[in-house]
Design an enzyme around this catalytic site. Sequence first.
Site, PDB file in Angstrom:
ATOM      1  N   ASP A 477       8.577  11.900   8.126  1.00  0.00           N
ATOM      2  CA  ASP A 477       7.168  11.536   8.329  1.00  0.00           C
ATOM      3  C   ASP A 477       6.583  12.257   9.543  1.00  0.00           C
ATOM      4  O   ASP A 477       7.319  12.782  10.391  1.00  0.00           O
ATOM      5  CB  ASP A 477       7.087  10.009   8.520  1.00  0.00           C
ATOM      6  CG  ASP A 477       5.759   9.434   8.058  1.00  0.00           C
ATOM      7  OD1 ASP A 477       4.793  10.193   7.901  1.00  0.00           O
ATOM      8  OD2 ASP A 477       5.697   8.209   7.863  1.00  0.00           O
ATOM      9  N   ASP A 539      -0.955   7.441   1.467  1.00  0.00           N
ATOM     10  CA  ASP A 539      -0.629   6.053   1.810  1.00  0.00           C
ATOM     11  C   ASP A 539      -1.408   5.080   0.941  1.00  0.00           C
ATOM     12  O   ASP A 539      -1.147   3.888   0.964  1.00  0.00           O
ATOM     13  CB  ASP A 539      -0.956   5.782   3.286  1.00  0.00           C
ATOM     14  CG  ASP A 539       0.219   6.144   4.188  1.00  0.00           C
ATOM     15  OD1 ASP A 539       1.319   6.381   3.664  1.00  0.00           O
ATOM     16  OD2 ASP A 539       0.020   6.199   5.420  1.00  0.00           O
TER      17      ASP A 539
HETATM   18  C1  GLA Z   1       3.297   6.399   7.500  1.00  0.00           C
HETATM   19  C2  GLA Z   1       3.776   6.668   6.089  1.00  0.00           C
HETATM   20  C3  GLA Z   1       4.108   5.369   5.403  1.00  0.00           C
HETATM   21  C4  GLA Z   1       5.155   4.620   6.197  1.00  0.00           C
HETATM   22  C5  GLA Z   1       4.682   4.433   7.628  1.00  0.00           C
HETATM   23  C6  GLA Z   1       5.776   3.865   8.500  1.00  0.00           C
HETATM   24  O1  GLA Z   1       2.078   5.764   7.500  1.00  0.00           O
HETATM   25  O2  GLA Z   1       2.833   7.385   5.390  1.00  0.00           O
HETATM   26  O3  GLA Z   1       4.558   5.606   4.088  1.00  0.00           O
HETATM   27  O4  GLA Z   1       6.359   5.346   6.158  1.00  0.00           O
HETATM   28  O5  GLA Z   1       4.260   5.652   8.215  1.00  0.00           O
HETATM   29  O6  GLA Z   1       5.377   3.684   9.800  1.00  0.00           O
END
Ligand code: GLA
Length: 718
Positions: A477, A539
Amino acid sequence: MAIQIKDGVFNLKTPDISYIMCVFGNRLLHVHYGKRIDSDIEIDTEVLRVRPCAAMTGKDIEEYNMSSELLLTEYSCYGSPDLRTPAFHAEYEDGSEVTVLTYKGYQTYQGKKPLRGLPSTYVECDDEAETLEITLEDTLQKIEVILSYTVFENYNAIARSVKVKNRGDQVVKVKSLMSCSSYLLDKNYEMMHLQGAWARERHIQRLPLGNSMQRIDSKRGASSHHHSPFIGFVRPYTTEEAGEAYGFSLIYSGNFEAYAETNAYDTVRINMGINSFSFCHKLKKNDELVAPEAVMVYSAEGIGAMSRTFHKLYKNRLCRGKWRDAERPILINNWEATYFEFDENKILSIAQKAKEMGIELLVLDDGWFGKRDLDNCSLGDWTPDLRKLPNGIKGLAEKVNAIGMKFGLWFEPEMVSPDSDLYRAHPDWCIHIESRKRTECRHQLILDLSKKEVQDYIVKSISDILCTAPIEYVKWDMNRNFTEITTPGLPHQYMLGLYSVLERITTAFPEVLFEGCSGGGGRFDAGMLPYFSQYWTSDDTDAIERTYIQYGTSVVMPASTMGAHVSTVPNHQLGRTTPLKSRGYVAMMGQFGYELDIEKCTDQEIEEMKHQITEYKELRELFHNGEMYRLKSPFEENCCAWEFVSEDKKNAVLMYCTVLASCQGAYSYVKLRGLNADKTYIDIETGKKYGGDYLMNVGIAFENSQDFLAVMKRFEEA
Ligand code: GLA
């Protein structure tokens, strides 16, 4: 021969297209990009669309009484007397910024060389492609610019890159080195691009070209949620099925720019590359700078054909490693199920239930390390939190394996929390400017990946965990953009550092499936595909918003790269409630998974999910390898429809999703594509038989009867 060279004319050909340049005087000029041309091209002023120089501009091409102001210079520079925005721009030690690039020579070779330190398309054997390298030079400032064009004949695409070399003694400050520069010969086009925001990525926008500069860019340190490094040019009447479509895609994940500049004579110059805003790279004697690769695709048969060309090339010759071809496991991710509140027991009971449902991989998301009960600490401290996981990652992963599931883990390796042991030990490792406030975003700062010691720390800390536990999947990420950038060259040096780290880790762990993520799809670009076989598309897991996001993403990205999960309702991002069936079918358009607390689901919901899982497994190969057709656009209609067709055209799957219901809802006829017109197909569910020609010309009628309802239909050749 994909590259034909005759009398100073370079004709780069695939079965459908030609990209033509010529040497004119001592200049390299652009002649044509579009449908294939086989006839000989005579170089004359008419073909080149030049005219005697106008009153306001100088005649720098004396023998022809012409001005480069008006010419389609293949790789332009500023100030002598071309006064448009250039592909190449540099500052010399005498303070001047004028470059004159003249033609020096060329070479061709079979195959394609990798780009040093940068992601790029590749060949598996040399006869898959042919490369032309043209050298230009400025004899006064002693620099050379090498333009490289690789023709992927069978893929109908051309990959380009550019290299500048300093042959003199002075230090040259390169301020712009575009990867791709090209022209449209009239302005009756719309510029198509993919815009958005966090949780609303890659919505399609088409804007008519005016006599102006139309530009998208990112200065955010990542390609960003806001704009993707892609621009297309389509005729106003171009549709999915018909009309001209040009696509330019940059294989790069950092700051970029892409623009079309229409001059007074309606000629459109297109440039794409690293963002020249606040860019500066110093070249000492014999140094060179390589620009990222750009891929050009042209279709005379609509946007759909352009996309399928990108899909094929990127899926087969940009993605790589074991997971390029392998079918991906159905995963369950605990993020939307638990957020930071979990312990080993909770994860194991999710894994147990998921196993019973047929899910194959459990992914433990954020919150497993340091003291991370919220998003305000511990990034950089990649040691398991024994309060939550008393047996560590190894113990948990082994127990998940014992249940019969693979195990995957989330990392955010490029970041550091100010509240972390890493930051306390190395406060100077983050991107910052001394004496200035370090702007935090989600309580985190960015590690400076241009530094070798930072790269090594990341490689070691991630590798140590991957070595000690049976981890078969990593979610990588990256959740914030750059601020307080130390020097103009830093964002690009960061990208080179990141690509090097990713290269080292993915090479060391070739069996691991790496999925990219950047607050969803904030860095989901072609530059990431060699390292991440799939990417968390957004997301936003709402099924309806996902039809827009996935539709837009599929303009360039193959479905095999798009992570898509079924989540709970009301949806956590939008609050919308959609049927489980729709959430399932929309997620099947990408790499399928679940992201909800299955322990809170009713028995009926679990049964429905089991059915989805079985159905997906039956179709997984088709989704992975089939050709994708977009049939109805949610940007244009109150529905979305898409189809996957097997390579042999014997199987097809059609998905249809209604957006808003209306009383006495209208019928929507969806015409399938890519079938054999003269073959008969059976609707697997009803047993009804249809001719391929019927399915493609009359279509299947759907009733817009129920809000957000998705339907899937499968057809098999009789
Ligand atoms: C980001 C990612 C999510 C999740 C969060 C965790 O927003 O896109 O899918 O993994 O971080 O903090």
